[in-house]
Design a protein around this motif. Structure first.
Motif, PDB file in Angstrom:
ATOM      1  N   TYR A  81       0.837  -1.198   0.000  1.00 30.68           N
ATOM      2  CA  TYR A  81       0.000   0.000   0.000  1.00 30.68           C
ATOM      3  C   TYR A  81       0.875   1.253   0.000  1.00 30.68           C
ATOM      4  N   ILE A  82       0.678   2.110  -0.992  1.00 32.36           N
ATOM      5  CA  ILE A  82       1.386   3.380  -1.086  1.00 32.36           C
ATOM      6  C   ILE A  82       0.436   4.497  -0.689  1.00 32.36           C
ATOM      7  N   SER A  83       0.913   5.399   0.165  1.00 31.90           N
ATOM      8  CA  SER A  83       0.073   6.523   0.571  1.00 31.90           C
ATOM      9  C   SER A  83       0.935   7.663   1.070  1.00 31.90           C
ATOM     10  N   HIS A  84       0.461   8.905   0.829  1.00 35.56           N
ATOM     11  CA  HIS A  84       1.087  10.083   1.428  1.00 35.56           C
ATOM     12  C   HIS A  84       0.630  10.265   2.867  1.00 35.56           C
ATOM     13  N   SER A  85      -0.439   9.572   3.257  1.00 36.14           N
ATOM     14  CA  SER A  85      -0.939   9.679   4.622  1.00 36.14           C
ATOM     15  C   SER A  85      -0.155   8.706   5.498  1.00 36.14           C
ATOM     16  N   VAL A  86       0.909   9.207   6.131  1.00 39.08           N
ATOM     17  CA  VAL A  86       1.748   8.325   6.940  1.00 39.08           C
ATOM     18  C   VAL A  86       0.991   7.818   8.168  1.00 39.08           C
ATOM     19  N   GLU A  87       0.011   8.598   8.628  1.00 38.44           N
ATOM     20  CA  GLU A  87      -0.798   8.140   9.759  1.00 38.44           C
ATOM     21  C   GLU A  87      -1.567   6.884   9.381  1.00 38.44           C
ATOM     22  N   GLN A  88      -2.126   6.873   8.172  1.00 37.34           N
ATOM     23  CA  GLN A  88      -2.875   5.714   7.704  1.00 37.34           C
ATOM     24  C   GLN A  88      -1.959   4.515   7.513  1.00 37.34           C
ATOM     25  N   VAL A  89      -0.773   4.745   6.964  1.00 32.27           N
ATOM     26  CA  VAL A  89       0.204   3.674   6.778  1.00 32.27           C
ATOM     27  C   VAL A  89       0.597   3.087   8.131  1.00 32.27           C
ATOM     28  N   GLN A  90       0.842   3.955   9.093  1.00 32.10           N
ATOM     29  CA  GLN A  90       1.246   3.488  10.417  1.00 32.10           C
ATOM     30  C   GLN A  90       0.155   2.649  11.079  1.00 32.10           C
ATOM     31  N   GLU A  91      -1.092   3.032  10.842  1.00 30.26           N
ATOM     32  CA  GLU A  91      -2.211   2.327  11.469  1.00 30.26           C
ATOM     33  C   GLU A  91      -2.482   0.975  10.818  1.00 30.26           C
ATOM     34  N   LEU A  92      -2.336   0.898   9.489  1.00 31.30           N
ATOM     35  CA  LEU A  92      -2.772  -0.283   8.762  1.00 31.30           C
ATOM     36  C   LEU A  92      -1.691  -1.336   8.557  1.00 31.30           C
ATOM     37  N   CYS A  93      -0.440  -0.910   8.427  1.00 30.48           N
ATOM     38  CA  CYS A  93       0.595  -1.798   7.902  1.00 30.48           C
ATOM     39  C   CYS A  93       1.392  -2.506   9.000  1.00 30.48           C
ATOM     40  N   ASP A  94       1.892  -3.697   8.650  1.00 33.33           N
ATOM     41  CA  ASP A  94       2.737  -4.470   9.558  1.00 33.33           C
ATOM     42  C   ASP A  94       4.203  -4.056   9.436  1.00 33.33           C
ATOM     43  N   GLN A  95       4.610  -3.648   8.235  1.00 36.12           N
ATOM     44  CA  GLN A  95       5.967  -3.175   7.973  1.00 36.12           C
ATOM     45  C   GLN A  95       5.890  -1.957   7.063  1.00 36.12           C
ATOM     46  N   VAL A  96       6.907  -1.104   7.131  1.00 42.61           N
ATOM     47  CA  VAL A  96       6.949   0.086   6.283  1.00 42.61           C
ATOM     48  C   VAL A  96       8.315   0.176   5.615  1.00 42.61           C
ATOM     49  N   LYS A 111      14.812   8.814  -3.435  1.00 39.89           N
ATOM     50  CA  LYS A 111      15.532   8.828  -4.711  1.00 39.89           C
ATOM     51  C   LYS A 111      15.824   7.414  -5.208  1.00 39.89           C
ATOM     52  N   GLY A 112      14.807   6.546  -5.075  1.00 33.04           N
ATOM     53  CA  GLY A 112      14.896   5.208  -5.633  1.00 33.04           C
ATOM     54  C   GLY A 112      15.617   4.187  -4.784  1.00 33.04           C
ATOM     55  N   GLN A 113      16.086   4.581  -3.608  1.00 31.04           N
ATOM     56  CA  GLN A 113      16.807   3.647  -2.757  1.00 31.04           C
ATOM     57  C   GLN A 113      16.137   3.533  -1.394  1.00 31.04           C
ATOM     58  N   VAL A 114      16.337   2.385  -0.752  1.00 34.13           N
ATOM     59  CA  VAL A 114      15.722   2.135   0.551  1.00 34.13           C
ATOM     60  C   VAL A 114      16.503   2.882   1.632  1.00 34.13           C
ATOM     61  N   VAL A 115      15.793   3.744   2.373  1.00 30.81           N
ATOM     62  CA  VAL A 115      16.391   4.459   3.497  1.00 30.81           C
ATOM     63  C   VAL A 115      16.237   3.636   4.772  1.00 30.81           C
ATOM     64  N   ALA A 116      15.041   3.100   4.969  1.00 30.25           N
ATOM     65  CA  ALA A 116      14.761   2.313   6.168  1.00 30.25           C
ATOM     66  C   ALA A 116      13.614   1.358   5.889  1.00 30.25           C
ATOM     67  N   GLN A 117      13.613   0.260   6.625  1.00 29.91           N
ATOM     68  CA  GLN A 117      12.531  -0.714   6.539  1.00 29.91           C
ATOM     69  C   GLN A 117      12.370  -1.369   7.901  1.00 29.91           C
ATOM     70  N   GLY A 118      11.115  -1.431   8.377  1.00 39.78           N
ATOM     71  CA  GLY A 118      10.913  -2.040   9.678  1.00 39.78           C
ATOM     72  C   GLY A 118       9.560  -1.738  10.265  1.00 39.78           C
ATOM     73  N   GLU A 119       9.490  -1.653  11.589  1.00 39.96           N
ATOM     74  CA  GLU A 119       8.239  -1.406  12.289  1.00 39.96           C
ATOM     75  C   GLU A 119       7.656  -0.054  11.894  1.00 39.96           C
ATOM     76  N   PRO A 120       6.330   0.020  11.707  1.00 39.75           N
ATOM     77  CA  PRO A 120       5.711   1.270  11.250  1.00 39.75           C
ATOM     78  C   PRO A 120       6.040   2.480  12.129  1.00 39.75           C
ATOM     79  N   GLU A 121       5.943   2.321  13.465  1.00 40.02           N
ATOM     80  CA  GLU A 121       6.187   3.458  14.349  1.00 40.02           C
ATOM     81  C   GLU A 121       7.595   4.012  14.174  1.00 40.02           C
ATOM     82  N   VAL A 122       8.574   3.119  13.994  1.00 39.73           N
ATOM     83  CA  VAL A 122       9.975   3.534  13.891  1.00 39.73           C
ATOM     84  C   VAL A 122      10.236   4.232  12.561  1.00 39.73           C
ATOM     85  N   VAL A 123       9.843   3.585  11.456  1.00 37.88           N
ATOM     86  CA  VAL A 123      10.152   4.118  10.130  1.00 37.88           C
ATOM     87  C   VAL A 123       9.369   5.404   9.869  1.00 37.88           C
TER      88      VAL A 123
END
Length: 416
Positions: free
Chosen positions: A204-219, A224-236
């Protein structure tokens, strides 16, 4: 493979051409075939890897141009990667572009069958779930009209209804829920939750980070096309918001409190943030700042830009007193783009109905840099909105609803 989605070291490279590149063979021949070759190449995605297990949901966040939509298209089979590979297990339901896959000269009914068959169902299977699709999309009155006569929200409802009724094992959603009214968005989120419980893997892609944090198991956070961070929603999400706030606060100039035309006091670094290269001079809630649940609401944003600003983003969110975001939208989420602005101007967001429960809310408005790097001007909890509702209930939404009691049950009650 136990995971439904496996992405390994994925990369996609695009070419940039000369601005005067010939458009026809004649123009190319006359110019000596110059300017046909790419000026340079750039990587829209590079070295992206992750896995999504059945029944899990991965949220992808990042600024405009970070590569989010490119990533989702490659996973959905739209285009081929230049590096790496994608492996999917099961039927895929994809909502990549609003209206993508819909044939505008066909009716809604015909589109349901075409899209269902393309998604892998038989015509008989589509016929069996046709009633549920139409009921979910709330388009019974218009299902035999050509899709070209549908509004943007109606197209979204039809496409979403078909996608979630094709029994997907993998669901890809790109900023789809930014379209439509609040009650339908709520219904979509409930349906996504049901699919997740049934073992569907979701990105799920969204500009609403609140919605992403609420719904997703990982973020997954892309920059610029590269992964900065991946992990728990609250942290990322926390890291992502901290970066955006830091950039905005560094650019926020010291300034004494100011009053809007309506007499609301704006205090820098308290309820106002931004570089102030563009200023929000006034915000009006129409017809009033006190409404009944289900009423329409227009939000007028007046601004002043002393200098030329290229393609700013305007955003509006509505939150309750506890800080829960009830509604969030922006211009880029609707695939709209403003030209460069300078001088005074006004932009209006119109909500056909606001189905919120009774209570106190806040309307937050902001103008942002094109790539969402920072805010030009952001007003937080400055504009109060009161919703009246005769129905006292828990929850954020109060959509139109009714109870129906069967005649047999009524007869039984009368006998008691």
């Amino acid at each position: 493979m136990t995971e439904s989605i496996v992405v390994q070291r994925l990369g996609k490279r695009f070419s940039q051409y000369h601005c005067d590149r010939p458009n026809t063979i004649m123009e190319a021949a006359l110019s000596g075939w110059r300017r046909l070759k790419p000026v340079e190449h750039f990587w829209a995605l590079r070295d992206v890897s992750f896995m999504v297990a059945p029944g899990k949901m991965l949220g992808i966040i990042g600024r405009n141009g970070a590569g989010k939509s490119t990533l989702l298209r490659l996973i959905g089979g739209v285009g081929r990667p230049d590096e790496g590979k994608v492996r999917l297990k099961g039927r895929v339901g994809a909502l990549l572009d609003l209206g993508a896959g819909l044939h505008y000269d066909l009716t809604g009914r015909e589109n349901v069958f075409v899209c269902g068959v393309v998604a892998g169902l038989t015509r008989r299977e589509v016929a069996q779930c046709f009633g549920s699709i139409v009921e979910f999309a709330e388009l019974a009155e218009f299902i035999d009209n050509p899709v070209r006569t549908y509004s943007t929200g109606m197209q979204m409802r039809l496409a979403f209804a078909v996608a979630v009724h094709t029994q997907p094992q993998v669901l890809l959603v790109d900023e789809f829920l930014s379209v439509g009214d609040l009650s339908f968005q709520s219904k979509c989120l409930e349906r996504i939750a049901q699919l997740k419980e049934q073992g569907c893997a979701i990105i799920y892609i969204s500009h609403s980070v609140e919605q992403v944090q609420e719904l997703c198991d990982q973020v997954l956070w892309l920059r610029k096309g590269q992964v900065v961070a991946q992990g728990e929603p609250e942290v990322v999400v926390g890291q992502y918001l901290a970066e955006m706030r830091s950039e905005t606060q560094e650019r926020t100039p010291l300034r004494p409190p100011q009053l809007t035309k309506a007499g609301i006091e704006l205090r820098v670094n308290e309820n106002r943030f931004g570089s102030l290269e563009v200023e929000i001079t006034n915000v009006r809630l129409l017809p009033a700042s006190k409404l009944h649940s289900g009423d329409a609401l227009s939000i007028e944003i007046e601004y002043l830009s002393p200098q030329l600003i290229h393609a700013p983003n305007f955003g509006v969110s509505i939150s309750n007193e506890d800080g829960e975001v009830c509604f969030d939208t922006n211009i880029s989420a609707r695939e709209l783009a403003l030209p460069s602005i300078q001088g005074q101007g006004k932009i209006t967001l119109r909500l056909d109905r606001l189905d919120l429960s009774g209570g106190q809310y806040f309307v937050d408005v902001g103008i942002y840099e094109t790539q969402w790097d920072y805010a030009y001007d952001y007003h937080w909890h400055a504009y109060s909105l009161v919703i009246d509702s005769m129905i006292q209930k828990r929850g954020l939404l109060c959509p139109p609803h009714r109870w129906e009691i069967s005649k047999a049950q009524m007869t039984m009650l009368k006998r008691l």
